[in-house]
Design an enzyme around this catalytic site. Sequence first.
Site, short mmCIF file in Angstrom:
data_model
loop_
_atom_site.label_atom_id
_atom_site.label_comp_id
_atom_site.label_asym_id
_atom_site.label_seq_id
_atom_site.Cartn_x
_atom_site.Cartn_y
_atom_site.Cartn_z
N LYS A 117 0.83 -1.22 0.00
CA LYS A 117 0.00 0.00 0.00
C LYS A 117 0.85 1.26 0.00
O LYS A 117 0.61 2.19 -0.77
CB LYS A 117 -0.92 0.03 1.23
CG LYS A 117 -1.92 -1.07 1.34
CD LYS A 117 -2.86 -0.88 2.52
CE LYS A 117 -2.16 -0.97 3.86
NZ LYS A 117 -1.61 -2.30 4.15
N ASN A 140 -3.16 6.28 6.03
CA ASN A 140 -2.42 5.32 6.87
C ASN A 140 -0.92 5.54 6.74
O ASN A 140 -0.14 5.05 7.55
CB ASN A 140 -2.79 3.90 6.44
CG ASN A 140 -2.32 2.85 7.43
OD1 ASN A 140 -2.55 2.94 8.61
ND2 ASN A 140 -1.63 1.84 6.92
N HIS A 185 -3.45 -9.43 10.47
CA HIS A 185 -4.30 -8.92 11.56
C HIS A 185 -5.35 -9.94 12.00
O HIS A 185 -6.47 -9.55 12.38
CB HIS A 185 -4.98 -7.62 11.15
CG HIS A 185 -4.04 -6.54 10.73
ND1 HIS A 185 -3.10 -5.99 11.59
CD2 HIS A 185 -3.86 -5.91 9.54
CE1 HIS A 185 -2.41 -5.07 10.94
NE2 HIS A 185 -2.83 -5.01 9.70
#
Length: 448
Positions: A117, A140, A185
């Site tokens: 990303k 982010n 995650h």
Amino acid sequence: MPSAGLQIVIGLGKSGLALVQFLLAKGFNVAVADTRAHPPGAEVLAVEHPEVATHYGELNEAFLAAAEVIYVSPGLAVSHPVLQRLQQQGIRIAGDIDVFAQYAKAPVIAITGSNAKSSVTTLVGQMAQEAGKRVAVGGNLGVPVVELLDPDAELYVLELSSFQLETTELLAPYVATCLNISEDHMDRYPEGIASYIAAKQRIFERARYAVVNRDDAQAFAPEHPIEVSYSFTLEAPASINEFGVRATAAGTFIALGEQNLLPVSALKLKGRHNLANALAALALASTIELPLASTLQTAQNFAGLPHRCQWLAEHEQVTWYNDSKGTNVGATLAALAGLADTVPGKIVLIAGGDGKGADFSPLKKPVKQECRAVILLGKDALLIEQQLAGAVPCYHVASLPEAVQLAAKLAQAEDLVLLSPACASLDMFTSFEHRGEVFEQALRELIG
């Protein structure tokens, strides 16, 4: 005029403090909570805005129940029982991305995915800037989104995590992409990867166009129909709106449909994963109609980001790479696949840390094929060794400097040493950047 309702911000880190200051400047009634007894922004808030009510420590339901909207830090799961009960009472749970969405006037490129990303977001931002656009890049990555807001901006490029997307209802990107999906995650998604994928797919809900990775079926499964502007693949392009890779007698080229655009060898960054990043960035840039000649030049010159499969040195015929940003299994798989063909020898892999509930077994086959040895450290070192059993020799160390010393002894001429932990860093370091810096310092001391 702002609503009279109380806005409560939970989480007083960098983004949370920026959100509080933004809402106060807009005239909202704001209060603050944080699950930490001494959050990092507490002193600044106390000095600059002593009038703001605060509650630090375990979530206080009565304090939060006074809110009209609760803006939750990505670090706090929206599945928290207190937040669930408040939501059932009609209190809106949101995030700073929704505040940004209400004030941003320029088109948004929204980027998510398990890996790459930051690299793709940065590259697209550079493409826009070098094509003459006034662009703001963040989310982010780096700058909190409310600090990006600029009436003169012509374009926003946002990196968005699954946690941010869970609390995002209002963002309507001009173009969105989910670059890839791999387990990450899982400690926040105990019900399984399907819920993690669903969170990622929220990026497409209000987007006008989608850019699609044709090599990863899990990365594009939107709940509602959406028009695909461009796609990308590491195979030959299958349509006029697909970026891909074509092998010819003159070499291997980045291609768009039938057009061969740029020799892959011209890219500064090596490896298939970096090639995929370049293709994704070109597809996003083409959706907003940036000039192709300009974006190809930017892709060609892009040197990557620190701690993301970053070439560090060649010492005694051994090449060293820092991929400390490899915080999940998918990232390490991509690094192994991308770098395996760049050296004639084998890879000595340094891995370990907090695995966040991940399954490490997908590493076993590529480790067996590509690695000479694996050096393990951190919280889940033993678990990784168990799931790699029989692949290659595994060694345990207590620190990264010790890992560097051992890797130098194990590596043979024309090998590659790769730090790609497949784990989060916080069991031993303050961040993945800190972990990478410790690695680089140990290498400098080794080389002398």
